[in-house]
Design an enzyme around this catalytic site. Structure first.
Site, mmCIF file in Angstrom:
data_model
loop_
_atom_site.group_PDB
_atom_site.id
_atom_site.type_symbol
_atom_site.label_atom_id
_atom_site.label_comp_id
_atom_site.label_asym_id
_atom_site.label_seq_id
_atom_site.Cartn_x
_atom_site.Cartn_y
_atom_site.Cartn_z
ATOM 1 N N ASN A 96 0.803 -1.215 0.000
ATOM 2 C CA ASN A 96 0.000 0.000 0.000
ATOM 3 C C ASN A 96 0.842 1.273 0.000
ATOM 4 O O ASN A 96 0.355 2.329 -0.412
ATOM 5 C CB ASN A 96 -0.913 -0.023 1.241
ATOM 6 C CG ASN A 96 -1.569 1.301 1.520
ATOM 7 O OD1 ASN A 96 -2.460 1.738 0.809
ATOM 8 N ND2 ASN A 96 -1.127 1.971 2.585
ATOM 9 N N TYR B 119 2.472 10.564 -11.785
ATOM 10 C CA TYR B 119 1.863 9.650 -10.811
ATOM 11 C C TYR B 119 1.152 8.503 -11.525
ATOM 12 O O TYR B 119 1.295 7.332 -11.152
ATOM 13 C CB TYR B 119 0.881 10.420 -9.927
ATOM 14 C CG TYR B 119 0.092 9.554 -8.976
ATOM 15 C CD1 TYR B 119 0.687 9.029 -7.839
ATOM 16 C CD2 TYR B 119 -1.261 9.271 -9.206
ATOM 17 C CE1 TYR B 119 -0.033 8.233 -6.951
ATOM 18 C CE2 TYR B 119 -1.980 8.480 -8.327
ATOM 19 C CZ TYR B 119 -1.370 7.957 -7.209
ATOM 20 O OH TYR B 119 -2.073 7.170 -6.339
ATOM 21 N N LYS C 189 1.439 4.142 -11.313
ATOM 22 C CA LYS C 189 0.347 3.233 -10.988
ATOM 23 C C LYS C 189 0.040 2.284 -12.147
ATOM 24 O O LYS C 189 -0.404 1.147 -11.932
ATOM 25 C CB LYS C 189 -0.896 4.024 -10.580
ATOM 26 C CG LYS C 189 -0.741 4.726 -9.231
ATOM 27 C CD LYS C 189 -0.409 3.735 -8.109
ATOM 28 C CE LYS C 189 -0.340 4.388 -6.754
ATOM 29 N NZ LYS C 189 -0.096 3.419 -5.657
#
Length: 254
Positions: free
Chosen positions: A90, A156, A160
């Site tokens: 996480n 970003y 991901k």
């Protein structure tokens, strides 16, 4: 979920802490890790209040961008608890809202080190241990930015997208070896990351505008993401691997 051991990186706040609370309430022993020891130890005391059936809670100070740190953490968990049944990767950062031409290279490198290499290092040593055991379940935190193009989130989003690739390919590699590897792609969730971005001074970046991106017209709650993570980790998802579960208020359905 009882009598199992789970690691949650970045588990001292937000989605990580909500997931830890969800797991200990089901009898799972949880180890949370993070860079900030004071916050981590405070989180342990809070999470302990939800523990059932002798579930234990530990904090290990750890920097997921450091490979030696990650290996040492997995070794420490196995030494104390004998195994690692589940892992939630996480830990992640979002330190810039920008287009590529306006972005800061050093800030991007920081995101790469945590969001990509941090997941890679964690998966590497988690899988090594799970192969020894013959079983394990891993959930990686992706994002709607890992499945779509998101304005002003170029750097970003690329990190991901990498998490999605690591998740799907490794899931195929280990599908017949008792290890399931999945991901969760949250929409915008009320966490520290979003709070910092909302405080950034951009008049167009506010809670109302972000909420409007989702058909449910609101931000998600950390607990709602934790529910999806817990399901993927559990034996209830025993025939699920290589899947990216969108928990996004309908964003992906648009």
């Amino acid at each position: 979920m009882e009598n199992k051991t789970a690691l949650i990186t970045g588990g001292a706040s937000g989605i990580g802490k909500a997931t830890a609370i969800k797991l200990v309430s089901q009898g799972t022993t949880v180890i949370i890790s993070g860079r900030r020891e004071e916050i981590g130890l405070k989180a342990v005391e809070e999470i302990k209040g939800f523990a059932k059936n002798n579930a234990q809670v530990r904090f290990i100070r750890n920097d997921v961008s450091n490979e030696d740190d990650v290996k040492s953490m997995i070794d420490q968990i196995v030494l104390e608890f004998g195994r690692l049944d589940m892992a939630v990767n996480n830990a992640g950062i979002s330190n810039e809202t920008s287009t590529i031409n306006l972005s800061d290279t050093n800030l991007y490198k920081e995101m790469i080190n945590t969001n990509i290499l941090g997941v890679y290092f964690s998966m590497k040593y988690e899988i090594i241990q799970m192969l020894k055991q013959g079983h394990g379940s891993i959930v990686n935190l992706a994002s709607i930015a890992g499945l779509n193009g998101i304005p002003w989130a170029d750097t970003y989003a690329s990190t991901k997208h990498a998490v999605v690739g690591l998740t799907k390919s490794s899931a195929v590699d280990h599908a017949s070896q008792g290890i399931r590897i999945n991901g969760v792609a949250p929409g915008a969730v009320k966490t520290d990351i979003i709070a910092k971005q909302l405080d950034g001074g951009d008049a167009n970046y506010n809670e109302a505008n972000i909420s409007a991106m989702h058909p449910m017209n609101r931000l998600g709650k950390p607990e709602e993401i934790a529910n999806g993570i817990a399901w993927l980790l559990s034996d209830e998802a025993s025939f699920v691997t290589g899947h990216i579960l969108s928990v996004d208020g309908g964003f992906q359905a648009k």
